[in-house]
Design a protein around this motif. Structure first.
Motif, short mmCIF file in Angstrom:
data_model
loop_
_atom_site.label_atom_id
_atom_site.label_comp_id
_atom_site.label_asym_id
_atom_site.label_seq_id
_atom_site.Cartn_x
_atom_site.Cartn_y
_atom_site.Cartn_z
N LEU A 134 14.66 77.60 2.08
CA LEU A 134 13.90 79.10 2.01
C LEU A 134 14.89 80.06 1.68
N VAL A 135 14.75 80.95 0.77
CA VAL A 135 15.65 81.88 0.47
C VAL A 135 14.90 83.40 0.33
N ARG A 136 15.38 84.46 0.39
CA ARG A 136 14.79 85.97 0.15
C ARG A 136 14.45 85.51 -1.46
N ALA A 137 13.31 86.27 -1.65
CA ALA A 137 12.67 86.41 -2.90
C ALA A 137 13.46 86.83 -4.13
N ASP A 138 14.40 87.76 -3.65
CA ASP A 138 15.50 88.05 -5.01
C ASP A 138 16.54 87.06 -4.94
N GLU A 139 16.82 86.02 -4.14
CA GLU A 139 18.03 85.12 -4.46
C GLU A 139 18.10 84.47 -5.70
N LEU A 185 14.34 82.62 10.65
CA LEU A 185 13.48 83.21 9.57
C LEU A 185 13.91 84.86 9.55
N SER A 186 14.03 85.33 10.98
CA SER A 186 14.33 86.84 10.98
C SER A 186 15.47 87.09 10.55
N ALA A 195 20.13 81.43 3.73
CA ALA A 195 19.08 80.33 3.46
C ALA A 195 18.86 79.94 4.74
N LEU A 196 17.34 79.12 4.54
CA LEU A 196 17.16 78.41 5.85
C LEU A 196 16.67 77.08 5.60
N THR A 197 17.21 76.20 5.88
CA THR A 197 16.59 74.73 5.50
C THR A 197 15.92 73.87 6.55
N THR A 198 14.82 73.61 6.20
CA THR A 198 14.17 72.45 7.08
C THR A 198 13.15 71.81 6.08
N ASP A 199 11.86 71.11 6.70
CA ASP A 199 11.01 70.44 6.04
C ASP A 199 10.13 71.52 5.28
N LYS A 215 8.43 88.02 0.57
CA LYS A 215 9.80 88.44 0.75
C LYS A 215 10.69 87.18 0.76
N PHE A 216 9.89 85.89 0.75
CA PHE A 216 10.70 84.66 0.53
C PHE A 216 10.34 83.78 -0.42
#
Ligand code: GLU
Length: 281
Positions: A134-139, A185-186, A195-199, A215-216
């Protein structure tokens, strides 16, 4: 039980024994772990901060696919929803909660793997997810796992997601292991992390939350197979068999599909079909 008694004492002992049998029986073993007599509740481990899977709402209610699965399984074991006590089971504590007898079983995006099976048993699986980012929408700089190698990444301690990153996906990433994904996430929002990684099932739930709209975005990778099992005490074959039967019934009577639609539908999550049971056979 010693029944070498005479007269009234013998009658009383026999009555007590019969009463215990009538009230207890199989259900005793399915009630709170470590119990001797009949319990009127069952303690089940779930996540409290994963929308779509396991979420404790501000008014103290529990929602999500894992909550629905847990409630269905408990019902098959003889417990009404009102008899369930949900206990928070963060990723790193799941094995301990089971081993200590703090919970009877755990339904918490809990992937079946050999390392965990050395400590606990599983029933199921009941769901198949895949690790994603998961990344920010503008990544625009993160399109594959290797792109993480010079990035600040967040995952959760005790998760397969963090382990996969360290061992194979991006060993050189600057990885922070948080206690729960909501912390990641915050940090992603305020740019502590890239970035955040998981399922993908978990990430889709966060991305779809009203407060996170726009946002993401999920990168859309399938970095692993995560077969979610229901964790239980090692060696409790009887419970494992009963839970497997409950999972099979949940799929065949249409409840599984219903739970998937209700919980993942709002997130537009494309789920895999219900997996075959592999545990306990
Ligand atoms: N399914 C993975 C695991 O069991 C990641 C999700 C989680 O941490 O609950 O480790």
């Amino acid at each position: 039980m010693k029944l070498i008694k005479t007269g009234a004492a013998a009658t009383l002992a026999l009555t007590l024994a019969l009463t215990a049998t009538a009230c207890g029986g199989d259900k005793d073993k399915d009630s709170k772990a470590g119990s001797g007599g009949k319990k009127d509740k069952i303690v089940v481990g779930i996540k409290f901060d994963q929308p779509g899977l396991g979420l404790k709402t501000p008014d103290g209610k529990f929602t999500g696919f894992d909550v629905d699965v847990a409630t269905y399984v408990a019902k098959e074991l003889g417990y009404e929803a009102s008899q369930i006590e949900f206990k928070q089971a963060v990723s790193a504590e799941r094995e301990n909660l089971i081993k200590n007898g703090d919970v009877e079983f755990i339904v918490a995006s809990y992937s079946i793997n050999d390392k965990r099976k050395a400590q606990v048993d599983f029933a199921g699986p009941y769901f198949l997810a895949h690790q994603d980012l998961l990344v920010r929408a503008d990544e625009s700089g993160i399109a594959k796992a290797e792109d993480l190698n010079d990035k600040k990444l967040c995952s959760v301690t005790g998760s397969t997601s963090a382990q996969n990153v360290k061992e194979k996906l991006a060993p050189k990433a600057d990885l922070k292991q948080a206690g729960g994904y909501s912390e990641c996430l915050s940090g992603l929002e305020n740019k502590t992390f890239d970035a955040l990684t998981t399922d993908n099932s978990i990430l889709a739930g966060y991305a779809a939350q009203e407060k996170n709209q726009g946002k993401f975005k999920l990168v859309g990778l399938s970095l692993s197979n995560e077969n979610y099992g229901i964790g239980l005490k090692k060696g409790n074959k009887e419970l494992q068999t009963k839970i497997n039967a409950a999972v099979k019934k949940m799929v065949s009577d249409g409840s599984w599909e219903k739970f998937v639609k209700a919980n993942f539908g709002p997130a537009n999550y494309k789920n895999e079909p219900a997996p075959q049971i592999t545990e306990g056979s």
